[in-house]
Design an enzyme around this catalytic site. Structure first.
Site, PDB file in Angstrom:
ATOM      1  CG  ASN A 349      -0.952  -7.842  -5.293  1.00  0.00           C
ATOM      2  OD1 ASN A 349      -1.637  -7.378  -6.072  1.00  0.00           O
ATOM      3  ND2 ASN A 349      -0.887  -7.710  -3.840  1.00  0.00           N
ATOM      4  CG  HIS A 380      -0.137  -5.250   2.165  1.00  0.00           C
ATOM      5  ND1 HIS A 380       1.105  -4.938   1.461  1.00  0.00           N
ATOM      6  CD2 HIS A 380      -0.679  -6.074   1.562  1.00  0.00           C
ATOM      7  CE1 HIS A 380       0.793  -5.887   0.318  1.00  0.00           C
ATOM      8  NE2 HIS A 380      -0.217  -6.378   0.521  1.00  0.00           N
TER       9      HIS A 380
END
EC number: 2.3.1.-
Length: 492
Positions: A349, A380
């Site tokens: 990521n 998140h």
């Protein structure tokens, strides 16, 4: 109130239902079919965009406008009326952009974007009871939040700070003028990144739209000084084909491995109560490996979409070959062969790590590692498992750094010792990542505690002992020579 474990999650439809027969045929949730269909449409549109709306054939205004219109269409197709959240957030933050002072623009944008995202996370999980397996509007909202805050900080750097107070990277990316409404909408809602990202820098995006992107990157690597007299326009076709092959392979692995080794296996009665300790560690590793191909699929496909449109060129390598990895979100080879926790995180990521570094790690005066992990968890979502993962990551990062600083130099004297060190650290790294990331996919408190109890919290204990008893050895920072994707470097 804890979120439900994955075994009890249900799917919920949010967008178009025209692909429902295909969803039933493949046995894949409709939301995920919509997502893949949108990305494949985006891939086709990207080729068309590069060929027929080439900067030599269309003005920047036309390219901005059509990229935005296509993006809006795709997000409405995929998420239905929930796409309104995306438009509301973007318009709210543009209002902040044009009205706030440059000294506070980054703060206001950050709190508005992260606040709205957090409210949506809470409402979709604890009020509307969306499952984590649902491909819902929070994904694009997370990407837009990254872009909003990145741009706000870069405008603040360009207009509100002195050049001597900026790092070299901040100076390069600083935005010297507030964007127009068209530029702002295009940057946040363009069809290439609105569904799956990744986040990119505003100056790179505008240079791409205006046709300066490739030449700018070639000039950055001193193209003419290396013996090349002209500035070519390299084709991304080879890179796109290679990434589509990786995407197809990842999809096949996901469809097979996820069914053979589901996450629910980690809370199975046999795993928790009957398997021996080494078997539990082995199955933990296998299950977490099986969970990765879906990320490889989504991120590599998103990268291919950008490259097909002509965006993502990153100069040339030492052999003069074109690099199309400016927007790559992962390096699979380095992930699977990582010999340190830090190396793994730097290649997983990547664009999110770059964002975390831009808006948090480089900016906060205290505890940058801890605050960066906390921001990552909040971004998140609000599932407890995210916080277990990122709070576990803090001691693992500190312990790994301590071990490396104290012992690695002892194994560099011979090739055999270095190989032995690499093999051991590879195994430890892969197991540590599996242990740390398991709550991220399990989500809830009960299964997470059940898993960690079954392995006796061994990694938590080992890391705490290392931090307490191993001497801390300072090392020289290498911020300029290291990859900008790392967000977990030690603050000196």
């Amino acid at each position: 109130m804890a979120a439900r474990p994955p075994a009890s999650l249900s799917y919920r439809t949010t967008g178009s239902t025209c692909l429902h027969p295909l969803s039933q045929l493949l046995g894949i949730p409709l939301d995920q079919v919509n997502f893949v269909a949108c990305q494949l449409f985006a891939l086709s549109a990207a080729f068309w965009f590069r060929i027929y709306l080439h900067p030599g054939k269309a003005s920047p205004e036309v390219r901005h406008t059509l990229a935005t219109i296509l993006g809006i269409y795709f997000v409405v197709f995929c998420f239905g009326w929930y796409a309104v959240h995306l438009f509301v957030l973007v318009l709210m933050c543009y209002g902040v952009m044009v009205t706030a002072s440059v000294s506070n623009i980054h703060r206001y944008s950050f709190f508005v974007a992260m606040g709205y995202l957090t409210i949506c996370h809470i409402s979709r999980i604890y009020i509307f009871h969306y499952g984590i397996l649902t491909t819902d509007f929070s994904g694009p909202l997370m990407i837009v939040t990254q872009k909003i805050t990145t741009l706000a900080f870069q405008v603040h750097d360009g207009l509100g700070r002195k050049a001597e107070d900026l790092s070299a990277e901040q100076q390069r990316l600083a935005v010297k003028a507030k964007p127009s409404i068209l530029e702002y909408l295009s940057y946040h809602l363009n069809f290439m990144s609105v569904i799956a990202g990744p986040c990119n820098n505003f100056k790179d995006y505008v240079a791409f739209i205006e046709g300066r992107h490739i030449h700018m990157k070639l000039l950055e690597v001193n193209w003419t000084q290396r013996g090349f007299q002209s500035l070519p326009e390299p084709s991304p076709t080879g890179a796109v084909i290679q990434k589509l092959c990786v995407t197809l392979m990842s999809l096949l692995l996901f469809l097979t491995l996820s069914k053979s080794f589901p996450v629910t296996f980690l809370i199975d009665d046999w795993f928790v109560h009957k398997a021996n300790f080494l078997s539990r560690l082995w199955y933990l590793y296998i299950v977490m490996q099986a969970a990765k191909p879906k990320y490889y699929f989504a991120w590599t496909l998103a990268d291919a979409v950008h490259n097909a449109a002509g965006f993502g060129f990153n100069g040339v390598d030492m052999d003069g070959k074109s690099r199309w990895d400016l927007l790559s979100n992962l390096n699979i080879w380095k992930i699977e062969t990582a010999t340190s926790f830090k190396m793994y995180l730097e290649n997983w990521n990547i664009q999110t790590s770059t964002w975390l570094k831009c808006v948090c790690y480089e900016r906060v005066p205290w505890y940058p590692t801890v605050l960066t992990f906390l921001l990552s968890a909040l971004w998140h979502g609000v599932y407890p498992g995210y916080y277990f993962t990122f709070l576990t990551g803090v001691p693992v990062t500190l312990a790994a750094r301590a071990v490396r600083n104290n012992y690695r130099h002892h194994f560099l004297s011979s090739k055999a010792r270095k190989i032995a060190y690499d093999v051991v650290t590879w195994a430890v790294t892969q197991l540590a990542v599996s242990y740390t990331a398991a709550p991220f996919v399990m989500l809830a408190v009960e299964p997470t505690i059940s898993l960690y109890k079954s392995v006796f919290f061994f990694l938590h204990i080992i890391c705490l002992l290392i931090i307490l008893f191993l001497p801390v050895k300072p090392h020289q920072p290498q911020r300029q020579s290291r990859s900008p994707n790392s967000v977990k470097k030690k603050a000196d």
